[in-house]
Design a protein around this motif. Sequence first.
Motif, mmCIF file in Angstrom:
data_model
loop_
_atom_site.group_PDB
_atom_site.id
_atom_site.type_symbol
_atom_site.label_atom_id
_atom_site.label_comp_id
_atom_site.label_asym_id
_atom_site.label_seq_id
_atom_site.Cartn_x
_atom_site.Cartn_y
_atom_site.Cartn_z
ATOM 1 N N VAL A 154 36.960 58.881 66.466
ATOM 2 C CA VAL A 154 37.575 57.539 66.113
ATOM 3 C C VAL A 154 37.468 57.239 64.613
ATOM 4 C CG1 VAL A 154 38.061 55.065 66.495
ATOM 5 C CG2 VAL A 154 37.559 56.583 68.193
ATOM 6 N N SER A 155 38.605 57.269 63.924
ATOM 7 C CA SER A 155 38.597 56.906 62.442
ATOM 8 C C SER A 155 39.197 55.628 62.322
ATOM 9 C CB SER A 155 39.153 58.215 61.627
ATOM 10 O OG SER A 155 38.960 57.744 60.176
ATOM 11 N N ARG A 156 38.596 54.590 62.417
ATOM 12 C CA ARG A 156 39.332 53.011 62.124
ATOM 13 C C ARG A 156 39.674 52.907 60.621
ATOM 14 N NH1 ARG A 156 41.548 52.401 66.785
ATOM 15 N NH2 ARG A 156 39.857 52.139 68.433
ATOM 16 N N LYS A 157 40.790 52.394 60.461
ATOM 17 C CA LYS A 157 41.045 52.086 59.122
ATOM 18 C C LYS A 157 40.745 50.607 58.791
ATOM 19 C CE LYS A 157 43.337 56.313 58.157
ATOM 20 N NZ LYS A 157 42.450 57.250 57.235
ATOM 21 N N GLU A 158 40.465 50.441 57.534
ATOM 22 C CA GLU A 158 40.093 49.099 56.772
ATOM 23 C C GLU A 158 41.172 48.271 57.084
ATOM 24 O OE1 GLU A 158 36.881 47.703 56.001
ATOM 25 O OE2 GLU A 158 36.274 49.728 57.031
ATOM 26 N N PRO A 159 40.740 46.989 57.598
ATOM 27 C CA PRO A 159 42.007 45.990 57.504
ATOM 28 C C PRO A 159 42.330 45.293 56.121
ATOM 29 C CG PRO A 159 39.894 44.800 58.094
ATOM 30 C CD PRO A 159 39.540 46.336 58.075
ATOM 31 N N VAL A 160 43.738 44.969 55.949
ATOM 32 C CA VAL A 160 43.953 44.435 54.675
ATOM 33 C C VAL A 160 43.731 42.942 54.873
ATOM 34 C CG1 VAL A 160 45.690 43.882 53.104
ATOM 35 C CG2 VAL A 160 45.768 46.189 54.328
ATOM 36 N N THR A 161 42.923 42.462 53.960
ATOM 37 C CA THR A 161 42.134 40.991 53.827
ATOM 38 C C THR A 161 43.360 40.343 52.942
ATOM 39 O OG1 THR A 161 40.849 41.459 51.925
ATOM 40 C CG2 THR A 161 39.807 41.923 54.014
ATOM 41 N N PRO A 162 43.429 38.895 53.395
ATOM 42 C CA PRO A 162 44.304 38.099 52.534
ATOM 43 C C PRO A 162 43.734 38.132 51.057
ATOM 44 C CG PRO A 162 43.359 36.839 54.656
ATOM 45 C CD PRO A 162 42.741 38.169 54.497
ATOM 46 N N GLU A 163 42.721 38.382 50.570
ATOM 47 C CA GLU A 163 42.405 38.729 49.297
ATOM 48 C C GLU A 163 43.030 39.636 48.772
ATOM 49 O OE1 GLU A 163 39.572 35.965 51.094
ATOM 50 O OE2 GLU A 163 40.007 38.106 51.736
ATOM 51 N N ILE A 164 43.080 40.982 49.572
ATOM 52 C CA ILE A 164 43.935 41.971 49.137
ATOM 53 C C ILE A 164 45.259 41.917 48.835
ATOM 54 C CG2 ILE A 164 44.506 44.599 49.515
ATOM 55 C CD1 ILE A 164 41.773 44.814 50.820
ATOM 56 N N LEU A 165 45.855 41.171 49.903
ATOM 57 C CA LEU A 165 47.275 40.682 49.975
ATOM 58 C C LEU A 165 47.492 39.942 48.700
ATOM 59 C CD1 LEU A 165 48.303 39.907 53.468
ATOM 60 C CD2 LEU A 165 49.005 42.011 52.033
ATOM 61 N N PHE A 166 46.709 39.035 48.366
ATOM 62 C CA PHE A 166 47.062 38.211 47.229
ATOM 63 C C PHE A 166 46.989 38.978 45.817
ATOM 64 C CE2 PHE A 166 45.406 34.384 49.575
ATOM 65 C CZ PHE A 166 46.669 33.893 49.762
ATOM 66 N N LYS A 167 46.079 40.081 45.757
ATOM 67 C CA LYS A 167 45.986 41.023 44.742
ATOM 68 C C LYS A 167 47.125 41.706 44.565
ATOM 69 C CE LYS A 167 42.616 43.686 42.243
ATOM 70 N NZ LYS A 167 41.164 44.206 42.145
ATOM 71 N N LEU A 168 47.568 42.367 45.696
ATOM 72 C CA LEU A 168 49.000 43.082 45.787
ATOM 73 C C LEU A 168 50.036 42.267 45.174
ATOM 74 C CD1 LEU A 168 48.431 45.053 49.131
ATOM 75 C CD2 LEU A 168 48.408 45.978 46.734
ATOM 76 N N VAL A 169 50.196 41.092 45.496
ATOM 77 C CA VAL A 169 51.352 40.282 45.099
ATOM 78 C C VAL A 169 51.116 40.215 43.889
ATOM 79 C CG1 VAL A 169 52.328 37.949 45.227
ATOM 80 C CG2 VAL A 169 51.518 39.402 47.454
ATOM 81 N N GLU A 213 45.510 52.274 45.591
ATOM 82 C CA GLU A 213 44.833 52.882 44.616
ATOM 83 C C GLU A 213 45.057 52.324 43.424
ATOM 84 O OE1 GLU A 213 44.019 57.632 44.095
ATOM 85 O OE2 GLU A 213 46.180 57.147 43.902
ATOM 86 N N HIS A 214 46.063 51.717 43.102
ATOM 87 C CA HIS A 214 46.253 51.035 41.734
ATOM 88 C C HIS A 214 45.296 49.987 41.525
ATOM 89 C CE1 HIS A 214 49.012 50.384 38.105
ATOM 90 N NE2 HIS A 214 48.482 49.161 38.576
ATOM 91 N N ILE A 215 45.053 49.111 42.688
ATOM 92 C CA ILE A 215 44.517 48.125 42.522
ATOM 93 C C ILE A 215 43.142 48.382 42.711
ATOM 94 C CG2 ILE A 215 46.130 46.435 42.981
ATOM 95 C CD1 ILE A 215 44.743 45.991 45.714
ATOM 96 N N GLY A 216 42.429 49.565 42.749
ATOM 97 C CA GLY A 216 41.050 50.095 42.712
ATOM 98 C C GLY A 216 40.424 50.232 44.245
ATOM 99 N N LEU A 217 41.256 50.287 45.095
ATOM 100 C CA LEU A 217 40.573 50.638 46.537
ATOM 101 C C LEU A 217 40.702 52.184 46.668
ATOM 102 C CD1 LEU A 217 42.555 47.838 48.248
ATOM 103 C CD2 LEU A 217 40.338 47.768 47.518
ATOM 104 N N ASP A 218 39.899 52.390 47.824
ATOM 105 C CA ASP A 218 39.916 53.895 48.294
ATOM 106 C C ASP A 218 40.983 54.027 49.124
ATOM 107 O OD1 ASP A 218 39.413 56.117 49.372
ATOM 108 O OD2 ASP A 218 37.202 55.817 49.788
ATOM 109 N N LYS A 219 41.993 54.788 48.839
ATOM 110 C CA LYS A 219 43.158 54.763 49.779
ATOM 111 C C LYS A 219 43.065 55.405 51.118
ATOM 112 C CE LYS A 219 45.627 58.502 47.588
ATOM 113 N NZ LYS A 219 47.054 58.656 47.072
#
Length: 234
Positions: free
Chosen positions: A121-136, A170-176
């Motif tokens: 089982v390879s669970r993906k990390e959740p997108v936190t509100p902080e990540i969403l704000f950064k994406l926006v 990846e553009h905002i520095g996360l391991d995709k």
Amino acid sequence: MNRLSHKVYDDPELSSLAVSLPEVALSSKACNTSKKYQRSYNSWSKWARQHSLVVFPANDVDFSLYLVSLIQSCNSPSTVDEAFYGMKWANDLAGNLNNPCSSFLVKSVREALHRILGHRVSRKEPVTPEILFKLVNVFGDTDSSNCYKLRGTSPLSYTRARELILDMFEHIGLDKSKFGLHSLRSGGASAAANAGVSDRLFKRHRRWKSEKAKDSYVKDDIDKRLLVSKCLGL
């Protein structure tokens, strides 16, 4: 489709009907299902040719080796099932009475791979509100004409949507490699759970029918995990 497409009739009416028979037979499955089976069978064909094996009719040992090779590139039993049913579909349509999927060996290998991959089982990390704000902040655009359409006259496929969102991560520095489209769903569920929203409410909101499905999307934050110990006075 060998048996269906190579049968020759002298009778003009029968000959005309024979031409349309393959298309009618393909319609026995939903269009997307047929396409999925076709892609799976094409993958087997490519692999078999790379190893100088007979594509059709396939040998049950050769096809079993192909199924085993899939575990090197997949983490889900569904990939094995697609390969199995793609092969079965192609051989059934072609009228091959020695369908490799009827082999005890192939069935046993498929069952074994289900057991092996079921524990992977390879669970993906959740997108936190902080990540969403950064994406926006980075990609936000008030011009609606620049938004991608997931449905409508110009639909965006799941694969393309996944590519786009992973590139943004990846553009905002996360391991995709740690994220996927379901990370958005998981992020919403995790944020709701950690904010104290009742399970019943966000389970209903996300249309999950079981506790198991709901729990698989929730990642408790460190404070919630430590709460058990705190309540026990440890």
